[in-house]
Structure formats: C-alpha cells, structure tokens
Design an enzyme around this catalytic site. Structure first.
Site, mmCIF file in Angstrom:
data_model
loop_
_atom_site.group_PDB
_atom_site.id
_atom_site.type_symbol
_atom_site.label_atom_id
_atom_site.label_comp_id
_atom_site.label_asym_id
_atom_site.label_seq_id
_atom_site.Cartn_x
_atom_site.Cartn_y
_atom_site.Cartn_z
ATOM 1 N N ASP A 1 46.339 -41.647 1.736
ATOM 2 C CA ASP A 1 47.267 -40.509 1.747
ATOM 3 C C ASP A 1 48.692 -40.955 2.062
ATOM 4 O O ASP A 1 49.659 -40.460 1.501
ATOM 5 C CB ASP A 1 46.819 -39.470 2.784
ATOM 6 N N CYS A 2 48.801 -41.899 2.998
ATOM 7 C CA CYS A 2 50.151 -42.342 3.378
ATOM 8 C C CYS A 2 50.671 -43.488 2.517
ATOM 9 O O CYS A 2 51.868 -43.759 2.484
ATOM 10 C CB CYS A 2 50.191 -42.691 4.862
#
Lengths: 135, 406
Positions: B139-140
């Site tokens: 996600d990051c």
C-alpha cells in the site's frame, strides 16, 4: 639476415597450396610456423616468422602478395592496454617469448610487440584483459 | 623517546612531520640505525593493491515516484544481481556477484568477463549503470517495476564496505597434479611448473605492524583512492598462526574490514578482475599509515622482503581438500626474484598483488600527510592479537535429514 613476423590470410582458393614449400625452395627462406587456423571453405590464417637474406625475404613477401595472400605485420593484431595493466606480474612466468617482461628493480611490466608470438597463453592469465590478440 | 599520535598530528599540521614509505624506512634504518630513525621519523606509510573478494558496496538509490520497495524484491545492476534484503531503496552489491545468464564454468574454464567488481569499477568511474528491479508492491510502496539508469553522483550515499581485505601474508600456490588448474591464485600449470603469490611483502600494511599495535578499529586509511577507515577485524582474522622471531606471521593471519565513501574513490584503485575458471573479484588499493610511537614500532616497519616467509601450498589437492601441509617456506625476496625452489625444482613465480602499485599508494599517502590533507587517528579499540585466543574454525557440518531440506 632479415627476420619478419607476419600474419598471412589465405583466400579459400589458396588454402590447399604448398606455400611454405615454395618459400623454402624458391626463395631460400627459413619458415617458422608459429600458429595457424583454417576455417573450411572460408579462409586460412598463418602466423609465420620468415628469415633469410634481405632480398630473399622481400621477394618471398612479393610472391605471397602476388598470389593474393594478404600479408600483415603481426604487431597489428596485438594490443597491450597499458592502462589496464596493474603490473601484478601474473603473466610473467607464462609468456614463452619474454614479450611480457618485468623490470625487477621497479616491479613494472612492459610489453614488446615484436617479441610476441601471439600464443595467447597470457589471455586467460591476465585478470584485467590487458592483452588483446586478434588472430 | 616515545611519541603520541596527538604530537604527530601536531607536527603534520605544522608541516614538520617526517614521513617515509615502508620501503624507504628500510634504507633509513640501515643507514642510521633503529634508534636514530625512530627519533626522526613520525609516520611510515604502507600500501597494497591486490584482488580482495570480500569487497562490496552499498548505496541508497533515492525514492522513485511512486515509491517502490525493492527490499525483499529483485534488483540487477548492469545485469549483475544486487542484495535487496534491506529497506526500500538500499542495495548491496558484492564483488563476486555474476549475472544470472553468465555461463560460469559450464564451458570450462569460464571467462567471467563481467561481474560485481566490474560494476563497482564502472560506478566509481562515473559511468551510468542500468538498474532493473521488480518488487511485490504494498500500500505504501505500490510500484512493482523499475528500470532506469543510475549514476553515482545522484545516489544519496554510496559506500565501499569490505568485510575482509588486506590479508597479513598469503600462501604461495602451486599445482602438483597432472592437469592445469584454474584457481583464485591464477592458472596453475601441472607438475609444479609455476607458482603464484599475492602480497605486497615489505610494503604490505599488516606485515609492517605484525601485532596490530597501531592499526585498530577506527584507523583512518587510504581506501580505493579516497579516505576510509578500519571498522573491525576482517573475517577469518587469525592472529594465532606461527610467527617468526620478528613477529611476522608465516602464513595468512590478520585481516581488516574497511569502509569508506565510494564517491571519493577512483577506478584507478578499484578494478574489476576476472579469474579464468574461478570468477570475478575486485582489486582494491589500501594504504595505512603507521605512527612511529617508539623504537619497537619503527623496527617492525623496517621489515624486509627477505624476512617475510610464507608457505608453498598445493592447490590441486591440499587446498581444496583442506589437508594441512606445506611444501616449504619461501620469502618475498625469493618470490620477487622470479623463481623459487620447491622439492629441489626451480619454479618460476608470478604475483597477483602489484608491488609497483603498492608503492604508488604508499607514496600517495605520504604526500597527503606531508601536505596536511591527512591526519592520523587513535584506534577506538585494538584488533585481537596473538594473546586473544582467536581460533580459526572449519565448518562443523551437521547434515540435515532429506525431508528437512527447504
């Protein structure tokens, strides 16, 4: 007495000719074959050292050229890249003709093209690919 | 009279320091004696330039937009795999790494034309390097692929970090078998037809400080043409081997782990090397200053090639099979003369450590100190010496049952 190290490139139609025989018999030359390669139906390459009287060597070379054989001085195909050499001396015991030589005072390696017989023994030994031989 | 490193640095600052190379100090001692020479000389500089496989570099690439987590993914630099097991964009590249597609020794002997050592040389030369990377995406760090040119000047940090360099003495390699062998000590001709060695002898750093009385953790050094530091003992540091009366080990002994800013370094002193049939490596230039604190230290630095002895080892059987045994002892004067005698046979010698380049390094370091560009450091902690009880262990194998193989 004259000595010359040359690389002969034979076109396909001359590969089977007894050229060395004629150089010896007709031109009174000493023919020392140092290396040879033949690619079937393509070309042949021969590294030879010719020695004899000055006039004879020149005449013998003219005979070769006249036949359509390409004659080149050996030195053209050999390069020593001084910048790549680290003077580690790994090549020194391997070189059979002392073309690669060592000044033991300074521990610096030098290369004398004229002494090189293009045996390529130094090629796998040098970690820095400092010698390049195209034969 | 004893001197301190602080006093020596003060003299360097004032432009009054007397600095000689480990070669020059020999003549000086012969002329003036140890006592006088130790009073006159402040620093002796050493040098070595040889293939050192436990070398590598790490760097931080800078984050891409969007971000990629290369950590745990895969990365290649000019086709050579780098280690990615760190944070998102930190990579480590080892000197002996090879491209996946390199034929290695499948056509024996392999040529090993290009690998980690060569990438490091190219990087230091300021050449653009191809980075190809794949990641799993988070996600990051959503990005999964990155292909780009990188250049050392754009990296946030680039550090040379070598876990084992600067071997204190090394074996002489020969081949007793009937066939040519291809080793990290070069191509060895059958039946004792040649011998190879790899040490700068009287110029080599640890041979000039045999008990590590001045060289320790934190010692500032010449590394790859820039400034680096000794950060620990090297791996396989083995001070407990047999030594001569002069304290000099008679076989491979101490080693150093070193580190420094790759951005300061030069391709002249970091060179990729290809060992036929063996692999690639990095030839590293290292120079270490030895502060002449007293007569004893100076006396160590005056060691000569003929006083440094090492073992002749068969690399066809003894070395690969780990059979102890030396075919004889020879010294570096003999090795440099062009031949040694083994088993009554005259054997021509060739080296892998460049004495000529070691001399240039020792002279360069001398110049740096004389010009006040380089100051000596007090070690933060000493290296383990002969009394530390270090033992050099072989791997004790405990084979896994077949089912437990991963």
């Amino acid at each position: 007495m004259k000595k010359k190290r040359i690389v002969l490139t034979f076109p396909p139609n001359l590969i089977d000719q007894p050229i060395a025989y004629h150089l010896i018999k007709d031109y009174d030359l000493m023919v020392n074959i140092l290396r040879g390669t033949i690619t079937p139906r393509e070309q042949g390459r021969l590294l030879v050292e010719l020695s004899g009287k000055r006039g004879d060597v020149d005449k013998g070379m003219a005979y070769l050229t006249g036949l359509g054989i390409e004659v080149q001085p050996l030195a053209q195909d050999i390069k020593w890249h001084e910048k790549k050499c680290t003077h580690c001396t790994a090549c020194i015991p391997i070189c059979p003709s002392s073309a690669l030589a060592l000044d033991r005072e300074k521990m610096l390696v030098s290369f004398d093209k004229d002494k090189c017989i293009a045996c390529e023994l130094c090629i796998p030994v040098c970690p820095y690919k400092a010698v390049e031989i195209q034969f | 009279m004893a001197k301190t490193i602080k006093e020596i640095n003060e003299r360097i600052k004032q432009g009054k320091a007397v600095v000689v190379t480990a070669e020059e100090v020999i003549e000086l001692v012969e002329k003036k004696g140890v006592k006088k020479a130790s009073q006159e000389v402040d620093v002796v500089t050493t040098g070595t330039f040889g293939p050192m496989c436990s070398s590598g570099c790490y760097f931080n690439l800078g984050h891409s937009k969007p971000r990629i987590k290369i950590g745990g993914g895969i990365a290649y630099l000019n086709g050579v795999p780098a280690y990615t097991g760190f944070a998102a964009v930190d990579l480590f590249l080892g000197a002996t790494a090879l491209p996946d597609g390199d034929p290695r020794n499948s056509v024996f002997p392999g040529e090993f034309r290009y690998g980690g050592g060569h990438v490091i040389e190219d990087l230091v030369s300021g050449k653009d390097i191809q980075l190809v990377s794949t990641a799993y995406g988070t996600d990051c760090y959503p990005r999964k692929e990155l292909e780009t040119w990188i250049n050392i000047r754009d990296l946030n940090e680039a550090l040379l970090f070598n876990p084992r360099n600067c071997y204190q003495n090394y074996n002489v390699a020969v081949n007793l078998s009937d066939k040519v062998i291809y080793t990290y000590m070069g191509v060895l001709q059958p039946r004792l037809a040649n011998a190879t060695y790899s040490s700068a002898g009287q110029l080599s750093p640890l041979l000039n400080d045999p008990y590590y009385k001045t060289i320790g953790i934190g010692t500032r050094i010449f590394l790859g043409g820039g400034i680096g530091y000794v950060v620990w003992n090297g791996t396989q540091h083995n001070p407990g081997v047999k030594r001569g009366e002069n304290g000099v080990p008679k076989s491979p002994a101490g080693t150093l782990a070193v580190m420094g800013d790759l951005k300061q370094m030069s391709p002249e002193w970091l060179k990729g090397a290809s060992f036929t049939g063996y692999g690639v490596t990095l030839t590293v230039g290292i120079g270490i200053p030895i502060p002449v604190l007293n007569e004893e230290i100076l006396n160590y630095t005056a060691v000569k090639d003929e006083e440094i002895w090492t073992q002749v080892v068969d690399y066809s059987q003894s070395y690969p099979q780990v059979h102890a045994g030396s075919l004889g002892e020879v010294n570096y004067k003999q090795l440099k003369s062009g031949s040694i005698t083994v088993d009554g046979k005259r054997v021509p010698t060739g080296g892998f450590s460049s004495y000529a380049k070691a001399k240039v390094i020792a002279s360069t370091l001398k110049e740096w100190i004389l010009k006040g560009r380089f100051f000596l450091t007090e070690p933060v902690s000493p290296l383990q010496s002969v009394d530390a009880g270090v033992t050099f262990k072989l791997l004790h194998e405990r084979p896994l049952p077949k089912s437990q193989h991963p």
